[in-house]
Design an enzyme around this catalytic site. Sequence first.
Site, PDB file in Angstrom:
ATOM      1  N   ASN A 205      26.186   9.634  64.388  1.00  0.00           N
ATOM      2  CA  ASN A 205      26.327  11.074  64.590  1.00  0.00           C
ATOM      3  C   ASN A 205      25.342  11.506  65.687  1.00  0.00           C
ATOM      4  O   ASN A 205      24.471  10.730  66.069  1.00  0.00           O
ATOM      5  CB  ASN A 205      26.089  11.828  63.269  1.00  0.00           C
ATOM      6  N   ASP A 274      27.185   8.915  55.586  1.00  0.00           N
ATOM      7  CA  ASP A 274      27.615   8.816  54.185  1.00  0.00           C
ATOM      8  C   ASP A 274      28.443   7.559  53.933  1.00  0.00           C
ATOM      9  O   ASP A 274      28.575   7.124  52.800  1.00  0.00           O
ATOM     10  CB  ASP A 274      28.451  10.046  53.807  1.00  0.00           C
ATOM     11  N   LYS A 284      33.592  -9.239  68.274  1.00  0.00           N
ATOM     12  CA  LYS A 284      34.075  -7.971  68.842  1.00  0.00           C
ATOM     13  C   LYS A 284      35.568  -7.784  68.558  1.00  0.00           C
ATOM     14  O   LYS A 284      36.350  -8.718  68.774  1.00  0.00           O
ATOM     15  CB  LYS A 284      33.810  -7.994  70.344  1.00  0.00           C
ATOM     16  N   PHE A 318      17.500  18.657  53.874  1.00  0.00           N
ATOM     17  CA  PHE A 318      18.132  19.401  54.957  1.00  0.00           C
ATOM     18  C   PHE A 318      19.630  19.362  54.746  1.00  0.00           C
ATOM     19  O   PHE A 318      20.157  18.373  54.229  1.00  0.00           O
ATOM     20  CB  PHE A 318      17.781  18.787  56.320  1.00  0.00           C
ATOM     21  N   LYS A 332      23.399  21.482  46.671  1.00  0.00           N
ATOM     22  CA  LYS A 332      22.764  20.193  47.011  1.00  0.00           C
ATOM     23  C   LYS A 332      21.339  20.149  46.494  1.00  0.00           C
ATOM     24  O   LYS A 332      20.889  19.126  45.975  1.00  0.00           O
ATOM     25  CB  LYS A 332      22.725  19.996  48.539  1.00  0.00           C
ATOM     26  N   LYS A 336      20.321  17.289  43.887  1.00  0.00           N
ATOM     27  CA  LYS A 336      19.396  16.233  44.321  1.00  0.00           C
ATOM     28  C   LYS A 336      17.968  16.485  43.821  1.00  0.00           C
ATOM     29  O   LYS A 336      17.051  15.761  44.190  1.00  0.00           O
ATOM     30  CB  LYS A 336      19.428  16.103  45.848  1.00  0.00           C
TER      31      LYS A 336
HETATM   32  N1  CTP Z   1      21.011  12.327  52.496  1.00  0.00           N
HETATM   33  C1  CTP Z   1      20.496  11.108  52.101  1.00  0.00           C
HETATM   34  N2  CTP Z   1      21.306  10.018  51.982  1.00  0.00           N
HETATM   35  C2  CTP Z   1      22.628  10.113  52.238  1.00  0.00           C
HETATM   36  C3  CTP Z   1      23.168  11.358  52.638  1.00  0.00           C
HETATM   37  C4  CTP Z   1      22.343  12.447  52.754  1.00  0.00           C
HETATM   38  O1  CTP Z   1      19.280  11.018  51.875  1.00  0.00           O
HETATM   39  N3  CTP Z   1      23.390   9.030  52.103  1.00  0.00           N
HETATM   40  C5  CTP Z   1      20.117  13.495  52.588  1.00  0.00           C
HETATM   41  C6  CTP Z   1      19.964  14.029  54.009  1.00  0.00           C
HETATM   42  O2  CTP Z   1      18.875  13.396  54.675  1.00  0.00           O
HETATM   43  C7  CTP Z   1      19.702  15.509  53.784  1.00  0.00           C
HETATM   44  C8  CTP Z   1      20.435  15.817  52.493  1.00  0.00           C
HETATM   45  O3  CTP Z   1      20.659  14.537  51.856  1.00  0.00           O
HETATM   46  O4  CTP Z   1      18.338  15.808  53.553  1.00  0.00           O
HETATM   47  C9  CTP Z   1      21.751  16.517  52.680  1.00  0.00           C
HETATM   48  O5  CTP Z   1      22.564  15.769  53.582  1.00  0.00           O
HETATM   49  P1  CTP Z   1      24.060  16.204  53.865  1.00  0.00           P
HETATM   50  O6  CTP Z   1      24.700  15.170  54.743  1.00  0.00           O
HETATM   51  O7  CTP Z   1      24.100  17.639  54.304  1.00  0.00           O
HETATM   52  O8  CTP Z   1      24.660  16.188  52.417  1.00  0.00           O
HETATM   53  P2  CTP Z   1      25.535  15.180  51.630  1.00  0.00           P
HETATM   54  O9  CTP Z   1      24.865  14.997  50.311  1.00  0.00           O
HETATM   55  O10 CTP Z   1      25.818  13.938  52.419  1.00  0.00           O
HETATM   56  O11 CTP Z   1      26.849  16.029  51.360  1.00  0.00           O
HETATM   57  P3  CTP Z   1      28.135  16.310  52.292  1.00  0.00           P
HETATM   58  O12 CTP Z   1      28.090  15.307  53.424  1.00  0.00           O
HETATM   59  O13 CTP Z   1      29.255  16.128  51.371  1.00  0.00           O
HETATM   60  O14 CTP Z   1      27.981  17.726  52.772  1.00  0.00           O
END
Ligand code: CTP
Length: 392
Positions: A205, A274, A284, A318, A332, A336
């Site tokens: 990303n 995720d 490759k 975040f 969230k 969490k």
């Molecule tokens: N985070 C994490 N590990 C993951 C995904 C997210 O530690 N595998 C943490 C990020 O660093 C951030 C928080 O969770 O502090 C929220 O991340 P975000 O991507 O907004 O949330 P998700 O839980 O992944 O939910 P979604 O993608 O469904 O919005």
Amino acid sequence: MKKVILGVTGGIAAYKAAELARVFMRSGAEVQVVMTPAASEFIAPLTFQTLTGYPAYTEMYTERSREKIRHIDLLSEADLLVIAPASANTIAKMARGFADNLLTALYLAAECPVIVVPSMNVNMLKHPAVRENIAQLCRHGCLVMDPDEGELACGVYGSGRMPDPVDIYKFTRAALTPKDFKDIKAIVTAGPTREPLDPVRFLSNPSSGLMGYSLARALSERGAEVTLISGPTHLSPPAGVKTLMVNTAEEMYRAVFDNYENCHLVFKAAAVSDFRPLYEKGEKVKKADAVYTLELAPNQDILLEMGKRKGSRLLIGFAAETEEAVENAHDKLLRKNLDLIIVNNLKEPGAGFAVSTNRVSIINRSGEIEKLPLMEKEKLAHHILDRAAELL
Ligand code: CTP
């Protein structure tokens, strides 16, 4: 630092003081230059006047437009006195309390913090008389920055060079920042993760890592012992911060839990992927393979796992959202087990990934929302730390 007096003494590095004046001005400070008589042999007062918009003073008393300039007047609104370069001669006078020119007199009268940047020949710097005078300035409460090592103007190699103006500015800012995170061990995660598809491709990303790096730097300036766990970024690790570089979410997970035991505070600013490809291809993938279906497996949620093993730690997450930002972020936070969540709506201009600014809201456990205006991530980092400090 709104009003800075920049004291320039007679040394070849005096020309670098012009750039230093600009660096302080770029940070928003007003700069008033005061030169020793010897300094004006190396650089013209007019150079400073042109850069700063104020005459560079060299004399103790002077009559300009029928206005008397006295050192006490100059000091009345000063937040800081920076003496760079500081020659052996001026350091000696300051250490012994001489007031034979405007700059040494200002030093004696100053109530604001004083930063001294010695710069001289390597042998002069090593001389016990100079060492003793520098030690004396430290006892006076001056903040002394060590000179750099390198090739000196006299042609020899050694310690004595005036550091880069940007480094002097950073030293000053760090030295003046209150140490309200002293004795705190913090983990900060930053940047994206990369999940390899094959040896030359990955899922990722656009996170630049700037928010996490800004937090790590601000924490370190405020006295914390910081471990920064970073995905791939183009940023330089902040000085004084232990930085661990990782690639995948799984590597980030391991690095986080290797350091979790003894930490008091976590900022989870990384944009963790995720999902990862279910299988990483060893070779490759060729375009001749025509249709290529990608199967994904979920990554572990690192922050969720930290929340389960939270103990007395402070956890700050975040969230980057594109719809119902506040509601989603508060969900969230609860899911969490966080103390605060910093949310930005990616659809707002200036917010989110790969820009130097952000517009965020800070949400606490009871759902109270603090909406912040658009600001630089560096400044935002300190604001977030102010909120964290209240909870520590
Ligand atoms: N985070 C994490 N590990 C993951 C995904 C997210 O530690 N595998 C943490 C990020 O660093 C951030 C928080 O969770 O502090 C929220 O991340 P975000 O991507 O907004 O949330 P998700 O839980 O992944 O939910 P979604 O993608 O469904 O919005």
